[in-house]
Design a protein around this motif. Structure first.
Motif, short mmCIF file in Angstrom:
data_model
loop_
_atom_site.label_atom_id
_atom_site.label_comp_id
_atom_site.label_asym_id
_atom_site.label_seq_id
_atom_site.Cartn_x
_atom_site.Cartn_y
_atom_site.Cartn_z
N GLN A 69 32.84 -56.24 13.79
CA GLN A 69 33.28 -57.25 14.51
C GLN A 69 33.86 -57.21 15.77
O GLN A 69 33.64 -57.65 16.94
CB GLN A 69 33.90 -58.41 13.52
CG GLN A 69 33.20 -59.29 12.82
CD GLN A 69 34.10 -60.14 11.78
OE1 GLN A 69 34.68 -59.62 10.96
NE2 GLN A 69 34.01 -61.29 11.92
N HIS A 70 35.02 -56.14 15.55
CA HIS A 70 35.82 -55.85 16.68
C HIS A 70 34.93 -55.13 17.71
O HIS A 70 35.00 -55.56 19.12
CB HIS A 70 37.01 -54.84 16.30
CG HIS A 70 37.89 -55.53 15.40
ND1 HIS A 70 38.59 -56.53 15.75
CD2 HIS A 70 38.14 -54.97 14.00
CE1 HIS A 70 39.37 -57.09 14.88
NE2 HIS A 70 39.31 -55.83 14.03
N LEU A 71 33.93 -54.51 17.47
CA LEU A 71 33.07 -53.58 18.30
C LEU A 71 32.23 -54.60 19.32
O LEU A 71 32.28 -54.29 20.60
CB LEU A 71 32.27 -52.43 17.54
CG LEU A 71 31.23 -51.75 18.53
CD1 LEU A 71 32.39 -50.83 19.28
CD2 LEU A 71 30.35 -51.11 17.81
N MET A 72 31.74 -55.46 18.61
CA MET A 72 30.64 -56.45 19.34
C MET A 72 31.46 -57.37 20.02
O MET A 72 30.81 -58.00 21.06
CB MET A 72 29.73 -57.08 18.25
CG MET A 72 29.02 -56.25 17.25
SD MET A 72 27.88 -54.83 18.57
CE MET A 72 26.91 -56.09 19.19
N ARG A 73 32.70 -57.60 19.79
CA ARG A 73 33.45 -58.55 20.65
C ARG A 73 34.11 -57.64 21.93
O ARG A 73 33.99 -58.32 23.16
CB ARG A 73 34.72 -59.01 19.93
CG ARG A 73 35.52 -60.23 20.66
CD ARG A 73 36.71 -60.88 20.01
NE ARG A 73 37.64 -59.69 19.76
CZ ARG A 73 38.04 -59.12 18.88
NH1 ARG A 73 37.27 -59.51 17.63
NH2 ARG A 73 39.07 -58.11 18.57
N LEU A 74 34.22 -56.37 21.76
CA LEU A 74 35.07 -55.59 22.74
C LEU A 74 34.18 -54.77 23.65
O LEU A 74 34.35 -54.49 24.88
CB LEU A 74 36.36 -55.04 22.30
CG LEU A 74 37.32 -55.73 21.68
CD1 LEU A 74 38.39 -54.85 20.91
CD2 LEU A 74 37.95 -56.60 22.67
N ARG A 75 33.20 -54.35 22.90
CA ARG A 75 32.38 -53.21 23.64
C ARG A 75 30.91 -53.35 22.89
O ARG A 75 30.35 -52.36 22.16
CB ARG A 75 32.83 -51.69 23.42
CG ARG A 75 32.05 -50.99 24.47
CD ARG A 75 32.47 -49.38 24.01
NE ARG A 75 31.91 -48.55 25.25
CZ ARG A 75 30.75 -48.04 25.17
NH1 ARG A 75 30.01 -48.48 24.14
NH2 ARG A 75 30.19 -47.20 26.05
N PRO A 76 30.12 -54.16 23.11
CA PRO A 76 28.85 -54.55 22.49
C PRO A 76 28.12 -53.24 22.63
O PRO A 76 27.72 -52.79 24.14
CB PRO A 76 28.20 -55.79 23.17
CG PRO A 76 29.59 -56.57 23.58
CD PRO A 76 30.43 -55.61 24.15
N MET A 77 27.40 -52.73 21.75
CA MET A 77 26.42 -51.61 21.81
C MET A 77 25.54 -51.57 20.69
O MET A 77 25.85 -52.30 19.48
CB MET A 77 27.38 -50.09 21.80
CG MET A 77 28.11 -50.07 20.76
SD MET A 77 29.00 -48.39 20.55
CE MET A 77 27.64 -47.27 20.84
N PRO A 78 24.35 -50.97 20.76
CA PRO A 78 23.42 -50.89 19.47
C PRO A 78 23.92 -50.21 18.39
O PRO A 78 24.57 -48.98 18.28
CB PRO A 78 22.40 -50.05 20.26
CG PRO A 78 22.41 -50.12 21.69
CD PRO A 78 23.89 -50.14 21.90
N VAL A 79 24.00 -50.88 17.10
CA VAL A 79 24.60 -50.34 15.88
C VAL A 79 23.40 -50.35 14.94
O VAL A 79 23.02 -51.46 14.78
CB VAL A 79 25.93 -51.19 15.51
CG1 VAL A 79 26.23 -50.60 14.12
CG2 VAL A 79 26.94 -50.88 16.64
N VAL A 80 23.47 -49.61 14.16
CA VAL A 80 22.32 -49.14 13.28
C VAL A 80 23.27 -49.09 11.78
O VAL A 80 23.85 -48.19 11.80
CB VAL A 80 21.39 -48.05 13.29
CG1 VAL A 80 20.39 -48.05 12.03
CG2 VAL A 80 20.38 -48.28 14.50
N MET A 81 23.25 -50.08 10.86
CA MET A 81 24.01 -49.94 9.62
C MET A 81 23.31 -48.85 8.83
O MET A 81 22.25 -48.84 8.29
CB MET A 81 24.22 -51.34 8.98
CG MET A 81 25.00 -52.30 9.94
SD MET A 81 26.50 -51.98 10.68
CE MET A 81 27.47 -51.90 9.13
N ILE A 82 24.34 -48.10 7.75
CA ILE A 82 23.82 -47.14 6.80
C ILE A 82 24.22 -48.03 5.73
O ILE A 82 25.55 -48.29 5.29
CB ILE A 82 24.44 -45.80 7.00
CG1 ILE A 82 24.10 -45.34 8.31
CG2 ILE A 82 23.78 -45.26 5.65
CD1 ILE A 82 22.64 -44.95 8.65
N SER A 83 23.11 -48.39 4.88
CA SER A 83 23.60 -49.31 3.44
C SER A 83 23.09 -49.05 2.45
O SER A 83 22.01 -48.26 2.13
CB SER A 83 22.96 -50.70 3.98
OG SER A 83 23.09 -51.73 2.65
#
Length: 370
Positions: A69-83
């Motif tokens: 949430q912090h990342l996409m608000r301050l520095r949006p970038m492609p993220v792949v979650m490891i679940s």
């Protein structure tokens, strides 16, 4: 060749090592750093400027969701979650996709070191797709009230064979008569599809014709996904079961372990689940579902192909188009990855190329629903 720069964020040293080795084995990917928690990751993002971030769901000091949430608000970038492949992991991962993650990779619960290589092709392709994904602010959609470093040694990657829909359902050389005029909407999606599907279902009224959906998703996630869609839709949403009758006002999402086919039972349509081989390396496969709809619903169907990596669904959409169904593809600008819809357009099986925001109204217009 410019390589895709990846930063790995995971509290497990083993996962960081395995992911680094696996990703560095791809000629177009370079792991530029790793981080054991979000605070370290924050500094390394500033220093290393990665193109793609892999992020563990459950992390120390700050959990993956809060960091995302912090990342996409301050520095949006492609993220792949490891679940993790657990019910809790599924729910958290679906939340992560709502918060802006491009995609996710499921890690095995047991014998990670021995089985992680089996995920190699999937992980590498998802990193590549994420690097070219359209990253945009997450929309707050209205809810509908329901009625009642250094390269490591190369890893040898074994790529599974790519089967067509023929292994599940043979093509037909003749047209069957269509005895019913009842409509069905068939939707296929992959990368970015969970949020695109969420938007569509949140906008369609309760009296919409029956909808069948094949979304590339693990079996552990599909039930949780169906439950979440049921909460935001005016329609009733299920994870599909075998022989379930397809009714207006209801949505049937393919289980992550089975292909979903539409068959006729007299004047009714029913769901048929098939546990056969993956098609286009996916089970459920959009091509399989679309072919069954082309053969059994024909001109009474509307096909929709949404954002997704690869080409699954493109040939099936062409078959639907040739059978007289109306076909819609999400446009490139609104897609996270314009692979599946783009290939469908290239093959000539698409009647309408439409931004995601306009697809619900286009469907209602085609169905003459007010």
């Amino acid at each position: 060749m410019t390589k895709i720069r990846v930063l790995i964020v995971d509290d497990s040293a083993l996962i960081r090592q395995l992911l680094s080795r696996l990703l560095n084995s791809a000629p177009d990917i370079e792991v530029v750093g790793t981080a054991a928690d979000p605070y370290i990751a924050r500094e390394k993002i500033k220093l290393l400027k990665p193109d793609v971030l892999t992020l563990d769901v459950e992390m120390p000091r700050m959990d993956g969701l809060a960091f995302l949430q912090h990342l996409m608000r301050l520095r949006p970038m492609p993220v792949v979650m490891i679940s993790a492949l657990t019910e809790r992991g599924a729910d958290i991962t679906l939340q992560a996709l709502e918060y802006g993650a491009v995609d996710f990779v499921s890690k095995p619960k047991l014998d990670i070191a021995e089985t992680f290589h089996e995920y190699a092709d999937e992980i590498i392709n998802k990193i590549r797709a994420a690097a070219s994904a359209n990253i945009r602010p997450v929309l707050n959609l209205p809810k509908v009230v329901k009625k009642e470093h250094k390269p490591t040694p190369a890893t040898i990657i074994s790529v599974p064979p790519k089967y067509s829909a023929d292994v599940i359902l043979a093509t037909q050389t003749h047209r069957r008569p269509f005895r019913t005029t009842e409509k069905i909407i068939a939707i296929g999606a992959s990368t970015g599809g969970t949020e695109a599907i969420k938007f569509l279902l949140s906008q369609l009224p309760a009296h919409t014709p029956g909808i069948v959906i094949s979304q590339h998703i693990p079996s552990t996630f599909s039930y949780s996904f169906a439950q979440r869609m049921n909460q935001i839709s005016a329609m009733t949403v299920y994870e599909a079961t075998n022989a379930q009758v397809i009714l207006p006002g209801h949505v049937y999402i393919a289980p992550g372990s089975h292909h979903l086919l539409v068959e006729r039972d007299g004047a009714r349509y029913v769901c048929r689940l098939h546990e056969g081989s993956p098609v286009n390396r996916h089970r459920p496969s959009v091509d399989v579902m679309f072919r069954s709809v082309a053969q059994n619903v024909g001109p009474n169907a509307i096909g929709v192909i949404l954002t997704g990596m690869g080409d699954d669904g493109a040939h099936g959409m062409l078959e639907m188009h040739q059978a007289g169904a109306v076909t819609i593809a999400q446009d490139e600008h609104s897609s996270v990855v314009w692979g599946m819809p783009g290939e469908s357009v290239r093959l000539g099986g698409v009647d309408h190329v439409v931004p995601l925001s306009q697809i619900p109204q286009r469907l209602l217009n085609l169905l003459d629903i007010r």
